[in-house]
Motif scaffolding. Structure first.
Motif, PDB file in Angstrom:
ATOM      1  N   MET A   1       0.984  -1.115  -0.043  1.00  0.00           N
ATOM      2  CA  MET A   1      -0.140  -0.093   0.217  1.00  0.00           C
ATOM      3  C   MET A   1       0.925   1.128   0.019  1.00  0.00           C
ATOM      4  SD  MET A   1      -2.884   1.163   2.892  1.00  0.00           S
ATOM      5  CE  MET A   1      -3.765  -0.334   2.514  1.00  0.00           C
ATOM      6  N   THR A   2       0.616   2.149  -0.881  1.00  0.00           N
ATOM      7  CA  THR A   2       1.629   3.149  -1.057  1.00  0.00           C
ATOM      8  C   THR A   2       0.478   4.585  -0.611  1.00  0.00           C
ATOM      9  OG1 THR A   2       0.868   3.717  -3.432  1.00  0.00           O
ATOM     10  CG2 THR A   2       2.747   2.297  -2.552  1.00  0.00           C
ATOM     11  N   THR A   3       1.395   5.619  -0.342  1.00  0.00           N
ATOM     12  CA  THR A   3       0.453   6.745   0.109  1.00  0.00           C
ATOM     13  C   THR A   3       0.871   7.838  -0.968  1.00  0.00           C
ATOM     14  OG1 THR A   3       2.039   7.628   1.714  1.00  0.00           O
ATOM     15  CG2 THR A   3       0.272   6.275   2.446  1.00  0.00           C
ATOM     16  N   MET A   4       0.061   8.565  -1.432  1.00  0.00           N
ATOM     17  CA  MET A   4       0.067  10.016  -2.249  1.00  0.00           C
ATOM     18  C   MET A   4      -0.262  11.123  -1.609  1.00  0.00           C
ATOM     19  SD  MET A   4      -0.897  10.300  -6.251  1.00  0.00           S
ATOM     20  CE  MET A   4      -2.543  10.243  -5.944  1.00  0.00           C
ATOM     21  N   PRO A   5       0.562  11.953  -1.376  1.00  0.00           N
ATOM     22  CA  PRO A   5       0.078  13.420  -1.070  1.00  0.00           C
ATOM     23  C   PRO A   5      -0.576  14.107  -2.054  1.00  0.00           C
ATOM     24  CG  PRO A   5       2.401  13.709  -1.642  1.00  0.00           C
ATOM     25  CD  PRO A   5       1.987  12.093  -1.883  1.00  0.00           C
ATOM     26  N   LEU A   6      -1.742  14.667  -1.449  1.00  0.00           N
ATOM     27  CA  LEU A   6      -2.628  15.520  -2.076  1.00  0.00           C
ATOM     28  C   LEU A   6      -2.446  17.015  -2.045  1.00  0.00           C
ATOM     29  CD1 LEU A   6      -5.810  13.431  -1.944  1.00  0.00           C
ATOM     30  CD2 LEU A   6      -4.320  13.328  -3.680  1.00  0.00           C
ATOM     31  N   THR A   7      -2.823  17.799  -2.621  1.00  0.00           N
ATOM     32  CA  THR A   7      -3.136  19.161  -2.631  1.00  0.00           C
ATOM     33  C   THR A   7      -3.789  19.369  -1.210  1.00  0.00           C
ATOM     34  OG1 THR A   7      -2.730  19.920  -5.057  1.00  0.00           O
ATOM     35  CG2 THR A   7      -3.370  21.402  -3.491  1.00  0.00           C
ATOM     36  N   PRO A   8      -3.111  20.340  -0.215  1.00  0.00           N
ATOM     37  CA  PRO A   8      -4.139  20.656   0.828  1.00  0.00           C
ATOM     38  C   PRO A   8      -5.231  21.360   0.514  1.00  0.00           C
ATOM     39  CG  PRO A   8      -1.645  21.035   1.104  1.00  0.00           C
ATOM     40  CD  PRO A   8      -1.837  20.836  -0.343  1.00  0.00           C
ATOM     41  N   THR A   9      -6.360  21.518   1.180  1.00  0.00           N
ATOM     42  CA  THR A   9      -7.557  22.191   0.902  1.00  0.00           C
ATOM     43  C   THR A   9      -7.575  23.421   1.584  1.00  0.00           C
ATOM     44  OG1 THR A   9      -8.524  21.193   2.871  1.00  0.00           O
ATOM     45  CG2 THR A   9      -8.942  19.898   0.966  1.00  0.00           C
ATOM     46  N   LEU A  10      -6.367  24.556   1.050  1.00  0.00           N
ATOM     47  CA  LEU A  10      -6.256  25.561   1.591  1.00  0.00           C
ATOM     48  C   LEU A  10      -7.466  26.536   1.409  1.00  0.00           C
ATOM     49  CD1 LEU A  10      -2.579  26.194   0.638  1.00  0.00           C
ATOM     50  CD2 LEU A  10      -3.263  25.553   2.745  1.00  0.00           C
ATOM     51  N   ALA A  11      -8.363  26.485   0.420  1.00  0.00           N
ATOM     52  CA  ALA A  11      -9.369  27.171   0.090  1.00  0.00           C
ATOM     53  C   ALA A  11     -10.541  26.963   0.565  1.00  0.00           C
ATOM     54  CB  ALA A  11      -9.478  27.633  -1.626  1.00  0.00           C
ATOM     55  N   ASP A  12     -10.566  25.839   1.355  1.00  0.00           N
ATOM     56  CA  ASP A  12     -12.133  25.484   1.828  1.00  0.00           C
ATOM     57  C   ASP A  12     -12.661  26.605   2.851  1.00  0.00           C
ATOM     58  OD1 ASP A  12     -11.841  23.202   0.681  1.00  0.00           O
ATOM     59  OD2 ASP A  12     -11.337  21.747   2.392  1.00  0.00           O
ATOM     60  N   PRO A  13     -13.673  27.230   2.453  1.00  0.00           N
ATOM     61  CA  PRO A  13     -14.324  28.442   3.102  1.00  0.00           C
ATOM     62  C   PRO A  13     -15.050  28.023   4.347  1.00  0.00           C
ATOM     63  CG  PRO A  13     -15.785  28.001   1.519  1.00  0.00           C
ATOM     64  CD  PRO A  13     -14.501  26.892   1.248  1.00  0.00           C
ATOM     65  N   ALA A  14     -15.106  29.058   5.342  1.00  0.00           N
ATOM     66  CA  ALA A  14     -16.062  28.563   6.240  1.00  0.00           C
ATOM     67  C   ALA A  14     -17.319  28.555   6.033  1.00  0.00           C
ATOM     68  CB  ALA A  14     -15.547  29.751   7.444  1.00  0.00           C
ATOM     69  N   PRO A  15     -18.246  28.164   6.946  1.00  0.00           N
ATOM     70  CA  PRO A  15     -19.853  28.577   6.610  1.00  0.00           C
ATOM     71  C   PRO A  15     -20.105  29.948   6.288  1.00  0.00           C
ATOM     72  CG  PRO A  15     -19.360  27.042   8.651  1.00  0.00           C
ATOM     73  CD  PRO A  15     -18.079  27.520   8.154  1.00  0.00           C
ATOM     74  N   SER A  16     -21.061  30.065   5.555  1.00  0.00           N
ATOM     75  CA  SER A  16     -21.388  31.509   5.099  1.00  0.00           C
ATOM     76  C   SER A  16     -21.564  32.366   6.614  1.00  0.00           C
ATOM     77  CB  SER A  16     -22.649  31.849   4.245  1.00  0.00           C
ATOM     78  OG  SER A  16     -22.920  32.692   4.033  1.00  0.00           O
ATOM     79  N   ARG A  17     -22.412  31.922   7.258  1.00  0.00           N
ATOM     80  CA  ARG A  17     -22.819  32.789   8.425  1.00  0.00           C
ATOM     81  C   ARG A  17     -21.522  33.150   9.175  1.00  0.00           C
ATOM     82  NH1 ARG A  17     -27.143  30.677  12.581  1.00  0.00           N
ATOM     83  NH2 ARG A  17     -28.182  30.711  10.614  1.00  0.00           N
ATOM     84  N   ALA A  18     -20.490  32.328   9.442  1.00  0.00           N
ATOM     85  CA  ALA A  18     -19.300  32.599  10.100  1.00  0.00           C
ATOM     86  C   ALA A  18     -18.376  33.681   9.400  1.00  0.00           C
ATOM     87  CB  ALA A  18     -18.519  31.354  10.237  1.00  0.00           C
ATOM     88  N   ARG A  19     -18.241  33.422   8.145  1.00  0.00           N
ATOM     89  CA  ARG A  19     -17.600  34.574   7.249  1.00  0.00           C
ATOM     90  C   ARG A  19     -18.174  35.892   7.498  1.00  0.00           C
ATOM     91  NH1 ARG A  19     -16.621  33.145   1.230  1.00  0.00           N
ATOM     92  NH2 ARG A  19     -18.713  32.256   1.245  1.00  0.00           N
ATOM     93  N   TRP A  20     -19.487  35.835   7.399  1.00  0.00           N
ATOM     94  CA  TRP A  20     -20.216  37.294   7.329  1.00  0.00           C
ATOM     95  C   TRP A  20     -19.766  37.707   8.880  1.00  0.00           C
ATOM     96  CZ3 TRP A  20     -22.187  40.355   3.874  1.00  0.00           C
ATOM     97  CH2 TRP A  20     -22.210  40.053   2.767  1.00  0.00           C
ATOM     98  N   LEU A  21     -19.991  37.099   9.638  1.00  0.00           N
ATOM     99  CA  LEU A  21     -19.681  37.527  11.157  1.00  0.00           C
ATOM    100  C   LEU A  21     -18.276  38.218  11.203  1.00  0.00           C
ATOM    101  CD1 LEU A  21     -21.619  34.853  13.499  1.00  0.00           C
ATOM    102  CD2 LEU A  21     -22.351  37.333  13.054  1.00  0.00           C
ATOM    103  N   LEU A  22     -17.470  37.225  10.616  1.00  0.00           N
ATOM    104  CA  LEU A  22     -15.895  37.615  10.707  1.00  0.00           C
ATOM    105  C   LEU A  22     -15.805  38.878   9.974  1.00  0.00           C
ATOM    106  CD1 LEU A  22     -12.905  36.839  11.089  1.00  0.00           C
ATOM    107  CD2 LEU A  22     -12.992  35.938   9.046  1.00  0.00           C
ATOM    108  N   ALA A  23     -16.423  39.079   8.891  1.00  0.00           N
ATOM    109  CA  ALA A  23     -16.266  40.275   8.238  1.00  0.00           C
ATOM    110  C   ALA A  23     -16.693  41.551   9.067  1.00  0.00           C
ATOM    111  CB  ALA A  23     -16.838  40.098   6.594  1.00  0.00           C
ATOM    112  N   LEU A  24     -17.956  41.252   9.307  1.00  0.00           N
ATOM    113  CA  LEU A  24     -18.771  42.461  10.013  1.00  0.00           C
ATOM    114  C   LEU A  24     -17.746  42.976  11.221  1.00  0.00           C
ATOM    115  CD1 LEU A  24     -22.316  41.345   9.991  1.00  0.00           C
ATOM    116  CD2 LEU A  24     -21.353  43.463   9.104  1.00  0.00           C
TER     117      LEU A  24
END
Length: 439
Positions: A1-24
């Motif tokens: 069994m081998t492992t293969m590194p994948l691209t980190p999910t750097l761009a996964d956003p937070a839930p919409s409500r959390a982003r709006w609260l953060l921005a405000l």
């Protein structure tokens, strides 16, 4: 069994409500601390702003500024205490080391500060900035920071337009520059950040995909406001940064085509200037500011000379600094303002500013952190399609812009939103989500 590194999910956003609260939250704190609807009456290109009021602000601070940064500190503290759902993190030491050096040396500088009372007050603001950045990185992702930048830019510049309309009696004068809710240079910086955030959104959705029309309109509007600020440095880094970000998010073949067309356009403009069709180059460079002196970079060389003259009297201070954000004491602020006939309490150079405050640590750690961040995003932000992600492109363009901008301005070393955005991306480069593995 081998492992293969994948691209980190750097761009996964937070839930919409959390982003709006953060921005405000971020908008409210920084607007309260650094913006003012009465700014159009305070800032004039003819140097009529009150020097005495600037000295008083340096000496005693402002109540709204203190409230805003205390609220920011509360947000950061709460964020650090709450558990994170982002998973395991990877530490990138070449970026983390200079960031830690900046923070640690700022606190240590209290021991040898010129003015410990002033340093203590500035360290409260410094703590608010860095705890909020740490909380941001702990709970959110780079795409969420891009959303905050877009929100802050849209609301701030909209309020700036309202402020200018309220004081429109001055808008027709030859010395008028759009200042909005801050200074013209800071308004130009906000327009730059908004332009970059809009390009980030366009890059994620495809430049001409569904739902991109309003982003193009906001981008053009930001560029229009940028022109009205007559901030030459902000205009230069905006045009360059948008080109860099667009090239990174474009397939290599298209990027070459864009570069070729841009080169032909620049060559055509130069030809028209030389033939006299568009007028002398220096007239365009002035952007309508007839009183500006390009040879002294609008008085910057006088400020730099004053700064170095004040500093070279004590060699030890050149090594350790005068204390975090302490070099510009009320006395030095008054002296340089009288010399330049304009209220000023900064070196107008990020490298010089960092050197005066934190000595050799500041002089080298600041560009190392920013430049190192750009290199990390460049090396790890490329996607499987051969282009860089929108997050990486924005981070790289912002970092490079800050390094260039720092030669003529010191805004990215001050406690304001642009610095928060810059070092937010630096912190995301230094503390990254660990790479996922597939079996």
């Amino acid at each position: 069994m081998t492992t293969m590194p994948l691209t980190p999910t750097l761009a996964d956003p937070a839930p919409s409500r959390a982003r709006w609260l953060l921005a405000l939250m971020i908008f409210g704190c920084f607007f309260l601390a650094t913006q003012n609807l009465g700014s159009p009456l305070e800032w004039r290109d003819d140097g009529s702003a009150d020097i005495a009021s600037r000295v008083d602000r340096v000496a005693g601070g402002q109540a709204t500024r203190q409230i805003g940064f205390l609220a920011l500190a509360g947000f950061g503290t709460l964020g650090l205490l709450l558990p994170s759902k982002q998973g395991r993190r990877e530490l990138v030491w070449p970026v983390l080391y200079p960031l830690v050096a900046i923070v640690a040396w700022a606190y240590l500088s209290m021991l040898w500060s010129d003015n410990r009372g002033l340093t203590a007050r500035r360290l409260v603001v410094f703590t608010a900035m860095w705890t909020s950045i740490a909380a941001l990185v702990k709970h959110f992702r780079p795409r969420d920071l891009a959303f905050v930048v877009a929100f802050y830019g849209i609301v701030t510049l909209s309020l700036g337009l309202y402020a200018e309309w309220m004081h429109r009696g001055q808008a027709g004068s030859q010395v008028w520059r759009f200042s909005g809710t801050g200074s013209p240079n800071h308004a130009g910086l906000n327009a730059f950040l908004l332009s970059l955030a809009m390009l980030h959104g366009l890059g994620r959705r495809g430049f001409f995909g569904a739902g991109t029309s309003w982003r193009w309109l906001v981008l053009l509007g930001a560029m229009g406001i940028l022109w009205m600020t007559r901030s030459r440095t902000a205009l230069a880094i905006t045009v360059t940064s948008l080109g860099v970000a667009a090239a990174l998010m474009t397939r290599p073949g298209r990027a070459v085509a864009v570069a070729t067309i841009s080169g032909i356009a620049i060559a055509g403009v130069i030809f028209l200037f030389h033939t006299g069709v568009l007028g002398p180059v220096w007239e365009a460079a002035l952007m309508g500011r007839d009183s500006a002196n390009i040879r002294t970079m609008t008085g910057r060389t006088d400020i730099w000379a004053f700064t170095l003259q004040e500093a070279t009297g004590d060699v030890a201070r050149l090594v350790v600094g005068h204390g975090h954000d302490t070099f510009w004491s009320p006395e030095r602020t008054q002296a340089v303002s009288q010399k330049t006939a304009f209220p000023i309490s900064e070196a107008h150079n990020a490298y010089l500013e960092s050197w005066m405050n934190l000595g050799m640590i500041g002089l080298f750690a600041w560009p190392m952190a920013v430049g190192g961040s750009a290199l990390v995003w460049l090396s790890r932000g490329r996607t499987d399609t051969g282009v860089w992600s929108a997050d990486a492109a924005m981070a790289i363009a912002l970092s490079l812009a800050a390094l260039v901008h720092g030669f003529a301005e010191s805004a990215f070393t001050h406690a304001q939103f642009a610095t928060f955005a810059l070092f937010g991306f630096c912190a995301f480069a230094a503390i990254r989500p660990a790479e996922q593995e597939a079996t």
